[in-house]
Enzyme design. Structure first.
Site, PDB file in Angstrom:
ATOM      1  CB  SER A 109      35.083  68.415  19.387  1.00 43.52           C
ATOM      2  OG  SER A 109      34.790  67.729  18.408  1.00 43.52           O
ATOM      3  CG  HIS A 149      30.756  65.332  19.894  1.00 45.23           C
ATOM      4  ND1 HIS A 149      31.745  64.666  20.536  1.00 45.23           N
ATOM      5  CD2 HIS A 149      31.023  66.460  19.091  1.00 45.23           C
ATOM      6  CE1 HIS A 149      32.838  65.485  20.134  1.00 45.23           C
ATOM      7  NE2 HIS A 149      32.443  66.483  19.104  1.00 45.23           N
ATOM      8  CG  ASP A 200      32.905  62.881  23.434  1.00 50.12           C
ATOM      9  OD1 ASP A 200      33.407  61.844  23.669  1.00 50.12           O
ATOM     10  OD2 ASP A 200      32.118  62.927  22.298  1.00 50.12           O
TER      11      ASP A 200
END
Ligand code: NAG
Ligand code: NAG
Ligand code: NAG
Length: 358
Positions: free
Chosen positions: A167, A264, A195
């Site tokens: 992230s 996610h 991600d």
């Protein structure tokens, strides 16, 4: 009669011709992303890393906390064997911390592989409203890059340095890798993004966010491209798990679909399971992200690749990675064949293709 038919045809044609575009993506632009963001001296002093290294004893690894600074590099060099072992730098995302159980789980397979681990502490630095946390990624990454360059002066060869980030941590890892290259003239061996965050980053110019220039080998796992992730291919090899938009359900077949945050975070689980099962997460190359979204990637020449330690970087490109909805998620060679129900259709299996009485 003919006239009515034509009018109907036109009406249908017009309805089908509506251009609904594609998802704009969650929080594309954020204020201040082009402005300067600096750390105060006290913020700089608060930065730290946790270093871990494998041991032979009953306790499989040991760990120490060191400062994320030039002085801290001496502390790291005292504890880690920087020449002999590969060093894996791991950076977590928003609202995360080095003590999170997920982070510890992702670190475990790397320790099993005999690597040093440097976990960058983002707590409590990233515990603030998201658009501010997004701005912090660049200065934090640059400080990390300086720190890694200092480690190289103390014996860490670039070809034994790998970075992975999830992230927001993916962008931090990239900025660190870019700073490292600026200071040492060399690239780290590998940069992996789990991600990588899309909010506040998806509309930045590619050079200003995670991109393939970061390392010799750059791979990305996409699991929520229109929400918390990013849709663009931004590595040498980009995996779009189940199309990359949403991941299959977490809580059984009908209770709760896996929406943004669930999808996610799923990237961390695929990642750790792929490191434990290096031959199992098999993906197939796809012509475009648009096609990967629909799993429309199967023709006569299937080009496979593995998520995880065995990724083949000779075969660059966009890959569709199918999984199943339950642990351990992978489907092995089943992934080489087109499935009847793809990522968006997995819930449909419960409904038969015929008339029913309920
Ligand atoms: C902040 O960035 C914006 C967009 O690039 C720019 O127009 C503005 O002048 C910057 N502000 C400062 C104080 O630098
Ligand atoms: C088959 O798929 C590959 C990879 O997606 C693509 O490069 C190739 O052009 C496709 N071949 C045909 C015949 O469509
Ligand atoms: C990677 O793919 C290339 C091209 O298909 C192939 O020649 C090579 O053997 C592969 N490497 C590994 C380690 O499998």
């Amino acid at each position: 009669m003919v006239f009515t038919f034509l009018v109907l045809l036109c009406a249908c044609g017009c309805v089908f011709a509506i251009d609904t575009g594609f998802p704009a993506g969650y929080m594309g632009d954020c204020p201040g992303m082009y402005n300067d963001t600096q750390f105060s001296d006290s913020t700089k002093r608060s930065l730290s890393v946790v270093v871990m290294w494998p041991t032979n004893g009953f306790i499989r690894s040991q760990e120490r906390k060191c400062q994320l600074s030039v002085r801290g590099a001496a502390c790291v060099a005292r504890h880690l064997n920087l020449n002999k072992r590969k060093t894996q730098v791991m950076i977590t995302g928003y609202l995360d911390a080095t003590f999170s159980p997920v982070v510890r789980s992702v670190a475990a397979p790397y320790l099993e592989m005999g690597r040093n681990i440097i976990l960058v502490e983002v707590f409590p630095l990233l515990i603030r409203p998201y658009p501010m946390a997004a701005r912090i990624t660049r200065p934090l990454g640059e400080i990390l890059g300086e720190f890694l360059a200092e480690l190289s002066r103390r014996g860490l060869p670039p070809n034994r340095l790998e970075l992975s980030g999830g992230s927001l941590g993916a962008h931090i890892a990239y900025y660190a890798a870019a700073k490292y290259r600026e200071l040492t003239g060399q690239k780290p061996a590998r940069l992996s993004g789990l991600d990588p965050a899309g909010p506040c980053f998806r509309n930045l110019p590619p050079s200003q966010r995670f991109n393939p220039e970061g390392a010799e080998k750059v791979d990305v796992l996409h699991t929520n491209i229109d929400g918390f992730g990013i849709a663009d291919p931004i590595g040498h090899v980009d995996f779009y798990a189940n199309g990359g938009e949403y991941q299959p359900s977490m809580f059984g077949d009908f209770i709760m679909p896996c929406f943004l945050l669930c999808s996610h975070i799923r990237s961390a689980f695929y990642w750790l399971l792929a490191y434990e099962n290096p031959d199992k997460f098999i993906a197939v190359r796809c012509e475009s992200v648009a096609k990967a979204r629909h799993g429309d990637c199967y023709n006569d020449t299937v080009v496979p690749n593995f998520l995880g330690p065995k990724t083949n970087f000779t075969n660059k490109g966009i890959y569709y990675l199918p999984t199943k909805e339950q642990l351990p998620y992978y489907i092995g060679e089943e992934g080489l064949k087109k499935r009847k129900y793809n990522h968006n259709g997995y819930l449909l299996r419960v409904s038969p293709d015929n008339d029913v009485i309920v």
